[in-house]
Design a protein around this motif. Structure first.
Motif, mmCIF file in Angstrom:
data_model
loop_
_atom_site.group_PDB
_atom_site.id
_atom_site.type_symbol
_atom_site.label_atom_id
_atom_site.label_comp_id
_atom_site.label_asym_id
_atom_site.label_seq_id
_atom_site.Cartn_x
_atom_site.Cartn_y
_atom_site.Cartn_z
ATOM 1 N N TRP A 28 0.816 -1.218 0.000
ATOM 2 C CA TRP A 28 0.000 0.000 0.000
ATOM 3 C C TRP A 28 0.851 1.269 0.000
ATOM 4 C CZ3 TRP A 28 -4.611 1.372 -1.383
ATOM 5 C CH2 TRP A 28 -5.621 0.409 -1.445
ATOM 6 N N LEU A 61 -0.595 7.362 -6.092
ATOM 7 C CA LEU A 61 -1.612 8.383 -5.800
ATOM 8 C C LEU A 61 -0.978 9.761 -5.736
ATOM 9 C CD1 LEU A 61 -3.654 6.483 -3.077
ATOM 10 C CD2 LEU A 61 -4.515 7.240 -5.290
ATOM 11 N N LEU A 95 -0.237 11.342 -9.000
ATOM 12 C CA LEU A 95 -1.403 11.709 -9.817
ATOM 13 C C LEU A 95 -1.871 13.138 -9.563
ATOM 14 C CD1 LEU A 95 -3.372 8.350 -9.603
ATOM 15 C CD2 LEU A 95 -2.332 9.339 -11.660
ATOM 16 N N PHE A 148 -6.740 13.892 -1.143
ATOM 17 C CA PHE A 148 -7.627 13.446 -0.054
ATOM 18 C C PHE A 148 -7.692 11.926 0.010
ATOM 19 C CE2 PHE A 148 -11.738 11.912 -1.799
ATOM 20 C CZ PHE A 148 -11.512 12.153 -3.146
ATOM 21 N N ILE A 149 -7.495 11.286 -1.130
ATOM 22 C CA ILE A 149 -7.496 9.822 -1.160
ATOM 23 C C ILE A 149 -6.206 9.310 -0.520
ATOM 24 C CG2 ILE A 149 -7.492 7.789 -2.661
ATOM 25 C CD1 ILE A 149 -9.251 9.267 -4.605
ATOM 26 N N ASP A 187 -6.132 9.634 3.250
ATOM 27 C CA ASP A 187 -6.891 8.627 3.987
ATOM 28 C C ASP A 187 -6.135 7.291 4.031
ATOM 29 O OD1 ASP A 187 -9.459 7.879 5.368
ATOM 30 O OD2 ASP A 187 -9.414 6.367 3.798
ATOM 31 N N LYS A 209 -4.810 5.309 7.321
ATOM 32 C CA LYS A 209 -5.133 3.904 7.632
ATOM 33 C C LYS A 209 -3.846 3.093 7.841
ATOM 34 C CE LYS A 209 -9.729 4.142 6.739
ATOM 35 N NZ LYS A 209 -9.897 5.564 7.053
ATOM 36 N N ARG A 223 -11.279 -3.155 11.315
ATOM 37 C CA ARG A 223 -12.100 -2.181 10.572
ATOM 38 C C ARG A 223 -11.209 -1.312 9.670
ATOM 39 N NH1 ARG A 223 -12.183 3.271 10.083
ATOM 40 N NH2 ARG A 223 -14.452 3.445 10.207
ATOM 41 N N ARG A 274 -11.288 -1.203 5.189
ATOM 42 C CA ARG A 274 -11.348 -0.065 4.246
ATOM 43 C C ARG A 274 -10.331 -0.252 3.123
ATOM 44 N NH1 ARG A 274 -14.838 -0.158 8.249
ATOM 45 N NH2 ARG A 274 -16.184 1.670 8.250
ATOM 46 N N ALA A 276 -10.837 -1.008 -0.997
ATOM 47 C CA ALA A 276 -10.133 -0.180 -1.979
ATOM 48 C C ALA A 276 -9.292 -1.050 -2.913
ATOM 49 C CB ALA A 276 -9.261 0.850 -1.273
ATOM 50 N N TRP A 314 -11.327 -2.214 -5.782
ATOM 51 C CA TRP A 314 -11.451 -1.151 -6.771
ATOM 52 C C TRP A 314 -10.216 -1.143 -7.667
ATOM 53 C CZ3 TRP A 314 -10.044 4.475 -5.267
ATOM 54 C CH2 TRP A 314 -10.094 5.297 -6.397
ATOM 55 N N LEU A 315 -9.039 -1.189 -7.038
ATOM 56 C CA LEU A 315 -7.795 -1.149 -7.796
ATOM 57 C C LEU A 315 -7.678 -2.357 -8.737
ATOM 58 C CD1 LEU A 315 -5.183 0.558 -7.891
ATOM 59 C CD2 LEU A 315 -4.162 -1.207 -6.463
ATOM 60 N N LEU A 360 -16.120 0.299 -4.287
ATOM 61 C CA LEU A 360 -15.983 1.157 -3.121
ATOM 62 C C LEU A 360 -17.107 2.177 -2.948
ATOM 63 C CD1 LEU A 360 -13.814 1.398 -0.990
ATOM 64 C CD2 LEU A 360 -12.554 2.949 -2.472
ATOM 65 N N HIS A 393 -19.343 4.717 0.394
ATOM 66 C CA HIS A 393 -18.999 6.125 0.605
ATOM 67 C C HIS A 393 -20.212 7.031 0.547
ATOM 68 C CE1 HIS A 393 -14.551 5.537 -0.854
ATOM 69 N NE2 HIS A 393 -14.731 5.170 0.390
ATOM 70 N N ILE A 406 -17.994 12.187 -0.688
ATOM 71 C CA ILE A 406 -16.762 11.531 -1.126
ATOM 72 C C ILE A 406 -16.913 11.020 -2.555
ATOM 73 C CG2 ILE A 406 -15.263 9.514 -0.728
ATOM 74 C CD1 ILE A 406 -15.395 10.086 2.180
HETATM 75 C C1 1PW Z 1 -5.377 5.168 -9.064
HETATM 76 C C2 1PW Z 1 -4.932 4.248 -7.963
HETATM 77 C C3 1PW Z 1 -5.906 4.171 -6.848
HETATM 78 C C4 1PW Z 1 -5.479 3.208 -5.766
HETATM 79 C C5 1PW Z 1 -5.836 3.505 -4.374
HETATM 80 C C6 1PW Z 1 -7.262 3.437 -4.006
HETATM 81 C C7 1PW Z 1 -7.501 4.031 -2.667
HETATM 82 C C8 1PW Z 1 -8.945 4.286 -2.394
HETATM 83 C C9 1PW Z 1 -9.196 5.094 -1.176
HETATM 84 C C10 1PW Z 1 -10.441 5.943 -1.280
HETATM 85 C C11 1PW Z 1 -10.487 6.938 -0.176
HETATM 86 C C12 1PW Z 1 -11.487 8.043 -0.422
HETATM 87 C C13 1PW Z 1 -11.506 9.072 0.680
HETATM 88 C C14 1PW Z 1 -11.672 8.533 2.049
HETATM 89 C C15 1PW Z 1 -12.767 7.948 2.467
HETATM 90 C C16 1PW Z 1 -12.911 7.330 3.813
HETATM 91 O O1 1PW Z 1 -14.017 7.921 4.452
HETATM 92 C C17 1PW Z 1 -13.138 5.846 3.606
HETATM 93 N N1 1PW Z 1 -11.884 5.215 3.287
HETATM 94 C C18 1PW Z 1 -11.758 4.270 2.333
HETATM 95 C C19 1PW Z 1 -10.390 3.729 2.052
HETATM 96 O O2 1PW Z 1 -12.704 3.854 1.702
HETATM 97 C C20 1PW Z 1 -13.765 5.165 4.791
HETATM 98 O O3 1PW Z 1 -12.928 5.242 5.909
HETATM 99 P P1 1PW Z 1 -13.583 5.684 7.311
HETATM 100 O O4 1PW Z 1 -14.119 7.081 7.124
HETATM 101 O O5 1PW Z 1 -14.676 4.690 7.600
HETATM 102 O O6 1PW Z 1 -12.448 5.620 8.295
#
Ligand code: 1PW
Length: 212
Positions: free
Chosen positions: A33, A40, A43, A49-50, A53, A57, A106, A110, A114, A117-118, A144, A148, A152
């Motif tokens: 990760w 990330l 990019l 913000f992604i 987070d 974590k 927990r 998360r 994710a 998704w990847l 994902l 959300h 988000i």
């Molecule tokens: C282009 C490559 C992408 C790869 C990485 C993907 C990472 C995805 C993370 C998305 C995060 C979005 C913003 C944060 C949201 C949080 O609220 C959420 N976190 C996740 C990882 O879904 C939920 O966490 P929480 O609020 O319950 O602690």
């Protein structure tokens, strides 16, 4: 580990995270990760913000692993067993981290969502099923996004639109020229899939897939 994102390094970490007996090492999982965070970050700031987070974590998992109960956080399996036995899955007062209300289970859930998704996104790119922005949005809506809130989802939608077109995106993976990068991607997707499936089955068996 290099400063720059390297797809190969990420694959190696996730591959190493799985032992022969399919135990998943948390140190290597976190390492994988950390590699993705570099992607990330490369990019641009709309992905900030992604990335933030994910970093947050990861630091929770690292502090659990480095804490007094760290030995229990050697693998995904030992973490689940420990937190279930100690009544910590739903948070509680975790002596391992001093963090109230935040369990390793927990937190990893998360990242686990994710990772799906990847896996979907990179699979689509490797099979050339569309442009990165389209494939990223599609993968997100299939995985994902259902976890959300609207705010988000809309920020994520905006960020995905900023993804570069296919060839520049493939070059960002630092896995050679586009045709070569596609080949490396093709090898990455099953590894992510295996890590995903092992986690999914374990969480499902212990009814942990909906931890708040
Ligand atoms: C282009 C490559 C992408 C790869 C990485 C993907 C990472 C995805 C993370 C998305 C995060 C979005 C913003 C944060 C949201 C949080 O609220 C959420 N976190 C996740 C990882 O879904 C939920 O966490 P929480 O609020 O319950 O602690």
């Amino acid at each position: 580990m290099s400063e720059q994102f390297s797809l190969q390094e990420v694959i190696d970490s996730f591959r190493l995270s799985l032992s022969d007996s399919k135990e998943l090492s948390l140190d290597h999982y976190v390492e994988g990760w950390r590699g993705l965070v570099k992607l990330l970050n490369s990019l641009g700031s709309v992905f900030g913000f992604i990335s933030k987070d994910v970093v947050n974590k990861l630091s929770i998992l690292v502090s659990l692993r480095g804490g007094p109960e760290g030995a229990h956080y050697l693998s995904l399996q030992s973490m689940v067993q420990y937190e279930l036995q100690s009544g910590l899955v739903e948070g509680g007062d975790n002596p391992a981290s001093g963090t109230r209300g935040v369990s390793g289970c927990r937190t990893l859930l998360r990242l686990h969502r994710a990772l799906r998704w990847l896996q979907l996104f990179l699979g689509g790119v490797s099979r050339d099923e569309g442009t990165p922005p389209t494939l990223c949005s599609l993968a997100y809506s299939q995985s994902l996004s259902q976890h959300h809130p609207w705010v988000i989802r809309s920020a994520a939608g905006l960020a995905f639109r900023m993804l570069p077109p296919r060839d520049p995106f493939l070059r960002m993976l630092n896995a050679g020229e586009p045709p070569q990068a596609v080949e490396v991607l093709g090898g990455a997707v099953p590894v992510l899939g295996e890590v995903y499936t092992i986690t999914e089955e374990l969480y499902s068996k212990h009814d942990l897939l909906h931890l708040p």
